[in-house]
Design an enzyme around this catalytic site. Structure first.
Site, mmCIF file in Angstrom:
data_model
loop_
_atom_site.group_PDB
_atom_site.id
_atom_site.type_symbol
_atom_site.label_atom_id
_atom_site.label_comp_id
_atom_site.label_asym_id
_atom_site.label_seq_id
_atom_site.Cartn_x
_atom_site.Cartn_y
_atom_site.Cartn_z
ATOM 1 N N ASN A 229 0.808 -1.224 0.000
ATOM 2 C CA ASN A 229 0.000 0.000 0.000
ATOM 3 C C ASN A 229 0.837 1.268 0.000
ATOM 4 O O ASN A 229 0.469 2.256 -0.650
ATOM 5 C CB ASN A 229 -0.935 0.010 1.208
ATOM 6 C CG ASN A 229 -1.979 -1.084 1.132
ATOM 7 O OD1 ASN A 229 -2.164 -1.715 0.100
ATOM 8 N ND2 ASN A 229 -2.660 -1.335 2.227
ATOM 9 N N SER A 260 -7.906 5.627 0.185
ATOM 10 C CA SER A 260 -9.145 5.097 0.737
ATOM 11 C C SER A 260 -9.737 6.146 1.658
ATOM 12 O O SER A 260 -9.009 6.960 2.245
ATOM 13 C CB SER A 260 -8.881 3.801 1.514
ATOM 14 O OG SER A 260 -10.001 3.428 2.294
ATOM 15 N N TYR A 273 -4.161 -1.320 7.667
ATOM 16 C CA TYR A 273 -4.628 -0.881 6.346
ATOM 17 C C TYR A 273 -4.923 0.620 6.343
ATOM 18 O O TYR A 273 -4.482 1.357 5.439
ATOM 19 C CB TYR A 273 -5.878 -1.668 5.967
ATOM 20 C CG TYR A 273 -6.539 -1.209 4.685
ATOM 21 C CD1 TYR A 273 -6.047 -1.602 3.450
ATOM 22 C CD2 TYR A 273 -7.659 -0.385 4.715
ATOM 23 C CE1 TYR A 273 -6.644 -1.185 2.274
ATOM 24 C CE2 TYR A 273 -8.261 0.041 3.545
ATOM 25 C CZ TYR A 273 -7.753 -0.360 2.339
ATOM 26 O OH TYR A 273 -8.350 0.063 1.173
ATOM 27 N N LYS A 277 -2.897 3.642 4.165
ATOM 28 C CA LYS A 277 -3.564 4.537 3.236
ATOM 29 C C LYS A 277 -3.400 5.999 3.666
ATOM 30 O O LYS A 277 -3.303 6.900 2.828
ATOM 31 C CB LYS A 277 -5.045 4.178 3.127
ATOM 32 C CG LYS A 277 -5.311 2.846 2.434
ATOM 33 C CD LYS A 277 -4.793 2.855 1.013
ATOM 34 C CE LYS A 277 -5.128 1.581 0.264
ATOM 35 N NZ LYS A 277 -4.647 1.598 -1.142
#
Length: 378
Positions: A229, A260, A273, A277
């Site tokens: 990512n 995101s 996650y 992002k």
């Protein structure tokens, strides 16, 4: 009353059902609730509604979640319907006034578009050479379909593994465009990115747009999630600057980073996650600030929850929420087609430094809410 023979003969469940039908005068279990429609017999209804949820029973937990949020969702949907109705009324008034040639139509347009927004200039995708770093799943495939409808000259897809069926579908959408796949692993060192981009620039001479769309949602693979990512986005961007940076005689370029909505509104059950992002978002803001120096503009595209069958299988950090995938998809989602269309609008707009958010098919520019403590002023 001796119930042991009945238990041995019928089993516990049948025996319980039999006991509950005994009239009150003979029933030793008088505390059991009766059916209000029948005064002679007593019926017991068994329910686990007040018992704690089994963390592994995702279907039951999802059902309970829906029931708990039902009233709230109805309220949200009603508010959305009212907003759409008001917007349609304003648009109809705008059309009537524009037909008359009045000045009020332009004022309404400005209000609808928002203060400070610019009109989208068309034609930023047509006849362009585009690199799209993404696997052809979910948003990647939806975005590729919409990009090809705008008529790019070359669409170069960088991914870990080729998907023949997906490539055939894309070629049918636009037979004039050249669609080519390059095997690329964003977790490899920076030199691997430079080698691949050197071959691409030798073949095509010019690349106009880079879309960094590789992503991974796996809280059990912390290092790999960060590498895919964040590190992959940084490496690909750093490598292409060798060819774009105007300080080295480059022509400049455009970078679109797919982040995101969790970058600025984290899903706390998915902290790795969300943090990765957020790192990409911060990196993109810095790139945009450096545009006057490098000639490379950058902006971020931040989708909300998008329909994806793989989300059912996603896991949470330290298993804090075993049902996170199923619970995520309960909330109002958007289709990959909606996300792809919004990405095309963003690419056509090409507004440096803008944080774009698309949720439930609605695209808007987000104002950065973080307090600005200092400016380096370098």
């Amino acid at each position: 009353m001796n119930i042991l023979p009945a238990v041995l003969l019928n089993g516990i469940s049948n025996t319980a059902r039999y006991i509950c039908k005994i009239p009150r005068e003979r029933n030793a279990f008088s505390h059991i609730q009766r059916n209000p429609t029948d005064h002679k017999f007593s019926f017991r209804t068994y329910s686990r509604w007040n018992e704690p949820d089994d963390p592994n029973d995702c279907d039951k937990r999802a059902t309970n979640h829906v029931k708990a949020k039902y009233k709230h969702l109805i309220k949200v949907l009603k508010e959305d319907a009212e907003k759409r109705e008001m917007l349609n009324i304003r648009k109809s008034k705008e059309r009537k006034e524009s037909a008359k040639g009045g000045k009020k139509s332009s004022m309404l347009l400005r209000r609808l578009r928002g203060k400070g927004t610019k009109q989208i200039k068309q034609g930023r995708i047509a006849d362009r050479n585009i690199i799209f770093v993404a696997g052809l799943g979910s948003i990647g495939m939806g975005a590729s379909r919409e990009i090809l409808k705008k008529g790019p000259k070359n669409l170069l897809i960088f991914g870990r593994s080729i998907k023949p069926k997906a490539m055939e579908e894309l070629k049918r959408i636009n037979k004039k465009a050249n669609i080519k796949f390059y095997k690329y692993d964003v977790t490899l060192p920076l030199e691997a990115s430079r080698e691949l981009l050197h071959k691409v620039f030798e073949e095509y001479k010019k690349i106009d747009l880079l879309i960094n769309g590789a992503g991974l949602l796996d809280e059990h693979q912390i290092a790999k999630t960060v590498d895919v990512n964040f590190k992959g986005t940084v490496n690909t961007t750093t490598a292409i600057m060798d060819f774009w940076d105007k300080r080295r005689g480059g022509p400049g370029g455009v970078i679109a980073n797919l982040c995101s909505a969790s970058a600025f509104n984290p899903i706390y059950q998915l902290p790795v996650y969300s943090a990765s992002k957020a790192a990409v978002l911060s990196f993109t803001i810095s790139l945009a600030k450096l545009a006057p120096l490098t000639g490379v503009t950058a902006f971020s595209f931040n989708p909300g929850i998008t329909q994806n069958p793989l989300k059912n299988k996603c896991n949470s950090w330290l298993n804090v929420e075993p049902c996170v995938g199923k619970l995520l998809l309960i909330h109002p989602t958007q289709t990959t087609k909606q996300a792809g269309k919004s990405l095309v609008e963003v690419l056509e707009a090409n507004r440096n430094g803008v944080i774009w958010k698309v949720d439930q098919g609605r695209l808007e520019a987000v104002k950065w809410l973080g307090q600005r403590y200092w400016d380096s002023g370098i």
